[in-house]
Write a protein that holds these residues in place. Structure first.
Motif, PDB file in Angstrom:
ATOM      1  N   GLU A   1       0.780  -1.248   0.138  1.00 28.10           N
ATOM      2  CA  GLU A   1      -0.114  -0.330  -0.099  1.00 28.10           C
ATOM      3  C   GLU A   1       1.092   1.126  -0.336  1.00 28.10           C
ATOM      4  O   GLU A   1       1.613   1.328   0.676  1.00 28.10           O
ATOM      5  CB  GLU A   1      -0.744   0.343   1.151  1.00 28.10           C
ATOM      6  N   ALA A   2       0.845   2.318  -1.362  1.00 28.64           N
ATOM      7  CA  ALA A   2       1.249   3.245  -0.844  1.00 28.64           C
ATOM      8  C   ALA A   2       0.768   4.404   0.276  1.00 28.64           C
ATOM      9  O   ALA A   2      -0.484   4.345   0.633  1.00 28.64           O
ATOM     10  CB  ALA A   2       0.819   4.197  -2.491  1.00 28.64           C
ATOM     11  N   LYS A   3       2.079   5.137   0.847  1.00 25.17           N
ATOM     12  CA  LYS A   3       1.757   6.596   1.675  1.00 25.17           C
ATOM     13  C   LYS A   3       1.697   7.902   0.819  1.00 25.17           C
ATOM     14  O   LYS A   3       2.621   8.152   0.289  1.00 25.17           O
ATOM     15  CB  LYS A   3       2.964   6.750   2.501  1.00 25.17           C
ATOM     16  N   LYS A   4       0.354   8.242   1.070  1.00 25.20           N
ATOM     17  CA  LYS A   4       0.156   9.190  -0.367  1.00 25.20           C
ATOM     18  C   LYS A   4       0.210  10.429   0.843  1.00 25.20           C
ATOM     19  O   LYS A   4      -0.184  10.671   1.700  1.00 25.20           O
ATOM     20  CB  LYS A   4      -1.457   8.770  -0.439  1.00 25.20           C
ATOM     21  N   ASP A   5       1.164  11.437   0.021  1.00 21.42           N
ATOM     22  CA  ASP A   5       0.664  12.400   0.472  1.00 21.42           C
ATOM     23  C   ASP A   5       0.351  13.795  -0.043  1.00 21.42           C
ATOM     24  O   ASP A   5       0.344  13.886  -1.386  1.00 21.42           O
ATOM     25  CB  ASP A   5       2.894  12.493   0.607  1.00 21.42           C
ATOM     26  N   MET A   6      -0.777  13.978   0.078  1.00 26.31           N
ATOM     27  CA  MET A   6      -1.895  14.879  -0.586  1.00 26.31           C
ATOM     28  C   MET A   6      -1.558  16.062  -1.090  1.00 26.31           C
ATOM     29  O   MET A   6      -1.622  16.625   0.075  1.00 26.31           O
ATOM     30  CB  MET A   6      -3.355  14.397  -0.193  1.00 26.31           C
ATOM     31  N   LEU A   7      -1.119  16.701  -2.295  1.00 23.22           N
ATOM     32  CA  LEU A   7      -0.964  17.906  -2.235  1.00 23.22           C
ATOM     33  C   LEU A   7      -1.749  18.697  -3.013  1.00 23.22           C
ATOM     34  O   LEU A   7      -2.358  17.794  -4.031  1.00 23.22           O
ATOM     35  CB  LEU A   7       0.209  17.766  -2.808  1.00 23.22           C
ATOM     36  N   PRO A   8      -1.845  19.890  -3.097  1.00 22.11           N
ATOM     37  CA  PRO A   8      -2.282  20.639  -4.069  1.00 22.11           C
ATOM     38  C   PRO A   8      -1.484  20.271  -5.692  1.00 22.11           C
ATOM     39  O   PRO A   8      -0.960  20.217  -5.499  1.00 22.11           O
ATOM     40  CB  PRO A   8      -1.907  22.323  -3.394  1.00 22.11           C
ATOM     41  N   MET A   9      -2.852  21.543  -6.573  1.00 20.25           N
ATOM     42  CA  MET A   9      -2.481  20.993  -8.213  1.00 20.25           C
ATOM     43  C   MET A   9      -0.723  22.221  -7.834  1.00 20.25           C
ATOM     44  O   MET A   9      -0.537  22.896  -7.393  1.00 20.25           O
ATOM     45  CB  MET A   9      -2.992  21.883  -8.632  1.00 20.25           C
ATOM     46  N   GLN A  10       0.001  21.167  -8.780  1.00 19.66           N
ATOM     47  CA  GLN A  10       1.594  22.576  -8.982  1.00 19.66           C
ATOM     48  C   GLN A  10       1.797  22.907 -10.525  1.00 19.66           C
ATOM     49  O   GLN A  10       0.081  23.093 -11.562  1.00 19.66           O
ATOM     50  CB  GLN A  10       2.096  20.622  -9.742  1.00 19.66           C
TER      51      GLN A  10
END
Length: 340
Positions: free
Chosen positions: A289-298
């Motif tokens: 399972e991936a550890k997800k770093d949720m970020l704003p749009m680039q």
């Protein structure tokens, strides 16, 4: 035919060269092997084509392949105004397939000069050599990024693309305009191909497929932009190459007779896949399972891409059809073999 493939050490160029050789064509591969990403991967691709790394490292050195007597490689910059015409004069190419470019949307925010040199000056030199040395057809890579913030889905080559949101996209749109001008003025066929999110074995390390897989296996977090609210028309490499080679091989006689010298095509899977579903498929294959770093749009990114490929079907009887399930599995199998 004798075909010049620029960007031959690159992801798509490597595959196109290999398929053309297997079909009996003479191929000259050109690449400057720049350091945008790991050059060892580029030399490994060339090794698959029978090109020795030491020989390929020397600028303007013509290298003979041990894999095929029909393949030679030369290290050269497209923007080299003195050496590129000499190559065209020596080799007498029937078709040029220009896949060389400075790639990457985000990198263009930090290194704009590189994009102008390679993607615009280099492309102008290609156009000049094509018209001065009797090339019958120029096939060149454009990009789905030219659609920018277009809202109409799926993207069609009939849509206006006047608002690119990255310099990379702007250079690709410029290529299309330059090709149109040369086709109009000098009466030779040009075909632009808008590729949609290409992935697969031997892919670029800066692309999502590669970055996600590498990070998950290292138990590192992955960067998920726009909080995962993105969709892409992911297109498997074999499907891209099949389209490119069909276009290279089809005679342009009828196009010339009908004065249809300038053409544009989308090459995509004609299907928009949610980014989180794409990540899920990677997780399934890795059994992690991936550890997800949720970020704003680039900056420079778009929320959704989706290719209308009706023109490709109509003119070439072809549409890409490799599923994400199948394509991701092939990539993961290659990645584990190559890096472990």
């Amino acid at each position: 035919m004798k075909v010049l493939v620029t960007g031959a050490a690159g992801f798509i160029g490597f595959y196109v060269s290999k398929v053309l050789l297997n079909k009996g064509h003479d191929v000259v591969g050109l690449d400057n092997i720049n350091g945008y990403y790991d050059v060892n991967l580029k030399y490994a691709r060339l090794h698959e084509l029978g090109i020795n790394k030491e020989a390929a490292s020397n600028y303007n050195n013509v290298c003979k392949s041990t894999y095929s007597s029909h393949f030679t490689f030369v290290k050269m910059n497209l923007e080299d105004r003195s050496e590129l015409p000499k190559l065209f004069e020596t080799e007498t190419f029937d078709v040029v397939c220009n896949l060389a470019a400075q790639a990457g949307v985000r990198y263009s925010l930090e290194n704009p000069e590189t994009y102008v040199d390679s993607n615009m000056v280099g492309f102008l030199n290609i156009l000049e050599c094509c018209r001065n040395y009797g090339v019958k057809h120029l096939v060149y890579a454009s990009s789905s990024s030219v659609y920018g913030l277009n809202k109409k889905i799926p993207f069609s080559t009939d849509d206006a693309v006047d608002h690119p949101i990255s310099l990379y996209a702007a250079t690709k749109k410029s290529n299309e305009l330059m090709a149109y001008t040369y086709s109009h003025l000098f009466k030779f066929p040009t075909t632009g191909l808008r590729f949609f999110t290409v992935y697969g074995p031997w892919g670029r390390p800066d692309m999502a497929m590669f970055l996600f897989t590498d990070a998950i296996l290292k138990n590192q977090s992955i960067k998920v932009f726009n909080h995962g609210n993105m969709e892409r028309d992911f297109t498997y490499i074999d499907d891209i190459v099949e389209g490119v080679v069909r276009i290279i091989e089809k005679p342009t006689t009828e196009r010339v007779q009908n004065n249809e010298l300038y053409k544009l095509y989308n090459i995509g899977n004609n299907n928009s896949v949610k980014l989180l579903d794409f990540i899920k498929e990677i997780e399934t294959n890795l059994k992690m399972e991936a550890k997800k770093d949720m970020l704003p749009m680039q900056p420079g990114d778009v929320e959704r891409t989706w290719a209308n490929v009706d023109a490709l079907i109509k003119d070439y009887g072809y549409r890409p059809n490799t599923s994400i399930k199948e394509g991701v599995k092939r990539f993961i199998d290659w990645f584990k073999m190559y890096y472990t």
